[in-house]
Structure formats: structure tokens, C-alpha cells
Design an enzyme around this catalytic site. Structure first.
Site, PDB file in Angstrom:
ATOM      1  N   ASP A   1       0.951  -1.378   0.025  1.00 52.60           N
ATOM      2  CA  ASP A   1      -0.021   0.133  -0.023  1.00 52.60           C
ATOM      3  C   ASP A   1       0.744   1.048  -0.061  1.00 52.60           C
ATOM      4  O   ASP A   1       1.313   1.739   1.041  1.00 52.60           O
ATOM      5  CB  ASP A   1      -1.014   0.023   1.268  1.00 52.60           C
ATOM      6  CG  ASP A   1      -2.048   1.099   1.489  1.00 52.60           C
ATOM      7  OD1 ASP A   1      -2.284   1.507   2.509  1.00 52.60           O
ATOM      8  OD2 ASP A   1      -1.869   1.979   0.283  1.00 52.60           O
TER       9      ASP A   1
ATOM     10  N   ASP B   1      -1.419   5.353  -5.384  1.00 46.40           N
ATOM     11  CA  ASP B   1      -1.694   4.815  -4.324  1.00 46.40           C
ATOM     12  C   ASP B   1      -2.379   3.323  -4.527  1.00 46.40           C
ATOM     13  O   ASP B   1      -3.510   3.153  -5.080  1.00 46.40           O
ATOM     14  CB  ASP B   1      -3.085   5.298  -3.481  1.00 46.40           C
ATOM     15  CG  ASP B   1      -3.382   4.554  -2.461  1.00 46.40           C
ATOM     16  OD1 ASP B   1      -4.429   5.260  -1.834  1.00 46.40           O
ATOM     17  OD2 ASP B   1      -2.672   3.553  -1.815  1.00 46.40           O
TER      18      ASP B   1
HETATM   19  C1  LIG Z   1      -5.128   9.423   1.371  1.00 46.72           C
HETATM   20  C2  LIG Z   1      -5.695   8.164   1.650  1.00 46.72           C
HETATM   21  C3  LIG Z   1      -5.478   7.347   0.532  1.00 46.72           C
HETATM   22  C4  LIG Z   1      -5.903   5.793   0.649  1.00 46.72           C
HETATM   23  N1  LIG Z   1      -5.266   5.249   1.951  1.00 46.72           N
HETATM   24  C5  LIG Z   1      -4.324   4.215   1.697  1.00 46.72           C
HETATM   25  N2  LIG Z   1      -4.156   3.779   0.695  1.00 46.72           N
HETATM   26  N3  LIG Z   1      -3.773   3.715   2.932  1.00 46.72           N
HETATM   27  C6  LIG Z   1      -5.232   6.227   2.936  1.00 46.72           C
HETATM   28  C7  LIG Z   1      -4.632   7.623   3.020  1.00 46.72           C
HETATM   29  C1  LIG Z   2      -5.297   0.383   2.371  1.00 46.38           C
HETATM   30  C2  LIG Z   2      -7.011  -0.362   2.207  1.00 46.38           C
HETATM   31  C3  LIG Z   2      -6.453  -1.953   2.307  1.00 46.38           C
HETATM   32  C4  LIG Z   2      -7.640  -2.633   2.180  1.00 46.38           C
HETATM   33  N1  LIG Z   2      -8.780  -2.134   3.218  1.00 46.38           N
HETATM   34  C5  LIG Z   2      -9.581  -2.957   3.780  1.00 46.38           C
HETATM   35  N2  LIG Z   2      -9.505  -4.494   3.341  1.00 46.38           N
HETATM   36  N3  LIG Z   2     -10.579  -2.747   4.368  1.00 46.38           N
HETATM   37  C6  LIG Z   2      -9.016  -0.699   3.304  1.00 46.38           C
HETATM   38  C7  LIG Z   2      -7.667  -0.193   3.359  1.00 46.38           C
END
Ligand SMILES: CC1CCN(C(=N)N)CC1
Ligand SMILES: CC1CCN(C(=N)N)CC1
Length: 332
Positions: free
Chosen positions: A37, A224
């Protein structure tokens, strides 16, 4: 040193996320499939500290706190707690252990063991942890903030760079420490990254919706891998879906849906004079009913930046250049 790891789309649903096999532990190594991530900076896993009801169906990290230097070590007093933009969350304690990804090993990586995970993590049984690859300033470990795996390994790598080559409905690759020149077929166009918010944040030079003319306007975005879709300003999203008959913002979902019989228009983004094309077929996210489909482009809401999530990234070869604080895109 270099590394190369497979990026597997979540098996069941429309490339919602991409999972990487991560080997944790030296004495009793475990392979845990984690969601790499670039929007967060915690490396956390389901663990033997996660209540059974919350961990059902997941591989759980079992730190081997034996008495040798190669054993896991609890970091006394360290805790972590994180909330994601979909309102999911997790929290827990912290160990130091050996973490190997694609053959590249960090001997003392902060491994955040979950004591609590929210329901959407429990139900996502293909995903047993998050591998944060944003900047370490976002790491939630306290009182001592911890480094990401990449920050720990970058000095040992041939180059302080890693690349994402995600695929639609197929296994892709994350490479660490090198750029595979056979993996793309245009020059790589780079642009500076701002780390002020801790994300892979950059400026893109505009966009084109389907066959309309290119709109030249500097806009902020983050790259992202942890967001499935492409999130843009609501006015742009409205213009995009206006090109698909009967597409509309569905109030009950807070999202645009469109007739599954239609193929959405292409989306093109600019980086300087480079044009990155996301085929319309990549912007068909999945069915919500027999005839309505969930759009791959949705609104960024009140966010001050757009989010270039998986639906865009999988159409490109992306270079995350930590050494030069820049991001690169190439066609493939
Ligand atoms: C700005 C947000 C984008 C989605 N996120 C993430 N991939 N962890 C959280 C922060
Ligand atoms: C950054 C993301 C990872 C996947 N997520 C999830 N399984 N709830 C949400 C946040």
C-alpha cells in the site's frame, strides 16, 4: 542487492487489491500475503494477538521470541493504531523480526502485530496484512516511530528505487532496486514527488476524457496501490460519466454506476507532455446488479488531491524513485 516479488490480484473480485507474499521470521519463517500500500506506512499483520473471531480464515503471524539474535523481539511499550479512508482500522503491538520480500531481506523490521482489526479486514481473507510503502513520516508506531521496509533496505539496494507493474486480472510484479527495461515500451517520464503529506504526491498536467480534447491544468494526485479506483475532482467525474448514456450518481451507493452493456471511455492523464492512457475496459469495476456496473472513476470528494489507484496504475509501468524523490510513468 535487488528483489522481485509477484503482485497477485485478490482472487475473487475485480482486482480490488494486489497481494504480495512476504516471508516473516528466520527461525520459523511464515509466508503471509500482504497488500502493498503506497498510501500508508505501517507493516502490520494478523497475528496470534488477534482475537480468533477476527482472524478467522487468515494466516496469522506467530512471532518466535526465542533466545537467539535471529529470533523475534517484542519492542517494549510500542503500539500502533491506523484508520484507512474506507473507515477500516487496526491496532496492536510491535515486534522486530526478519522480513524478506522477493529475496530482499531486512533483519530488524518493525512488524506490527494486530490485536484488533475491523470487520472489512476480517472478511477480506485473501489479505493478511498491509505493507506500507508511503513515507515513514506516516508510520503510526509510538512512542518510537518505525521505518518502512523500503526505508530499512534502500541503502543495501543497487538503486533506491522500486517499480510497480500491476496487471488487469493477472499476476504482476513489484521489483526492488532496479528498473527492468524489458517491462515497458516508452520512455519513462519522471516528475518530482512532494513528501510533505507523506504520500507519493505529484502534479499531473491535465487529462482527456474519451475522445474529447485534452484539458491542460496542473492538478495534485497521489499514486496509491492501496486504493482500488481512480478518484478525481467531482466536476471531472461528472463530465466523464456524462459520456456514457444512463450513467448516473447512485445516491444509495454514493458512486457512479452505468449500464454494464456499455464500455466506459478511455481516461488519459498528462505528466508534462507524456500521455498515459487508461483503457475504458479498465474503468469497468464490477457489477452491482444484473444490469448496472460500478464505475472505476469516482469522486475524490473533499480530498485536496486525486488518487491514482489500481485501475490507473495497472495500465502503466510506475517507478517509485525514493533516491531522487520522483515518480516515473511509462506505457507498456
Ligand atoms: C489519502 C488516503 C488514500 C488511501 N489510503 C491508503 N491507501 N492507505 C489512506 C490515505
Ligand atoms: C489500504 C486499504 C487496504 C484494504 N482495506 C480493507 N481490506 N478494508 C482498506 C484499506
Amino acid at each position: 542487492l535487488t528483489g522481485s516479488a509477484v503482485a497477485n490480484p485478490n482472487p475473487s473480485n475485480f482486482d480490488r487489491e494486489y497481494l504480495v507474499p512476504v516471508i516473516i521470521g528466520a527461525v520459523t519463517p511464515q509466508t503471509i500475503n500482504m497488500d502493498l500500500d503506497t498510501g500508508s506506512s505501517d507493516l502490520w499483520v494478523f497475528s496470534n494477538s488477534t482475537p480468533g473471531a477476527q482472524a478467522t480464515g487468515h494466516v496469522v503471524y506467530q512471532p518466535n521470541t526465542c533466545n537467539a539474535s535471529t529470533c523475534a523481539k517484542l519492542l517494549p511499550g510500542e503500539t500502533w493504531s491506523i484508520q484507512y479512508s474506507d473507515m477500516s482500522s487496526s491496532s496492536g503491538i510491535v515486534y522486530s523480526d526478519l522480513v524478506t520480500i522477493g529475496g530482499a531481506a531486512v533483519s530488524s523490521q518493525a512488524v506490527e502485530a494486530a490485536q484488533i482489526v475491523s470487520s472489512s479486514f476480517t472478511t477480506d481473507t485473501a489479505n493478511s496484512g498491509l505493507l506500507g510503502m508511503a513515507f515513514s513520516s506516516l508510520n503510526t508506531c509510538r512512542p518510537q516511530q518505525q521505518l518502512t521496509w523500503f526505508d530499512n533496505i534502500k541503502a543495501s539496494l543497487a538503486a533506491e528505487v522500486w517499480t510497480a507493474n500491476l496487471q488487469k486480472g493477472a499476476a504482476g510484479t513489484y521489483n526492488f532496486g532496479y528498473i527492468d527495461s524489458t517491462a515497458y515500451n516508452s520512455n519513462i517520464t519522471y516528475t518530482p514527488v512532494s513528501t510533505l503529506r507523506g504520500f507519493w504526491e505529484f502534479t499531473f498536467s491535465g487529462y482527456q476524457l474519451g475522445s474529447s480534447s485534452f484539458v491542460t491544468t496542473d492538478m495534485a494526485a497521489i499514486a496509491d496501490t492501496g486504493t482500488t479506483l481512480l478518484l478525481l475532482p467531482s466536476a471531472v467525474v461528472e463530465s466523464y460519466w456524462a459520456q456514457v448514456p444512463s450513467a448516473h450518481l447512485e445516491p444509495s451507493l454514493g458512486a457512479y454506476i452505468y449500464p454494464c452493456s456499455a464500455t466506459p471511455p478511455n481516461f488519459t492523464f498528462g505528466i508534462g507532455s507524456y500521455r498515459g492512457v487508461v483503457p475504458g475496459s479498465y474503468l469497468a469495476y464490477g457489477p452491482v446488479s444484473s444490469q448496472w456496473c460500478y464505475g472505476g472513476i469516482q469522486s475524490q470528494g473533499s480530498s485536496p488531491f486525486s488518487v491514482f489507484g489500481d485501475v490507473l496504475l495497472k495500465a502503466q509501468f510506475v517507478v517509485f524513485d525514493v533516491g531522487n524523490l520522483r515518480i516515473g510513468y511509462a506505457a507498456k
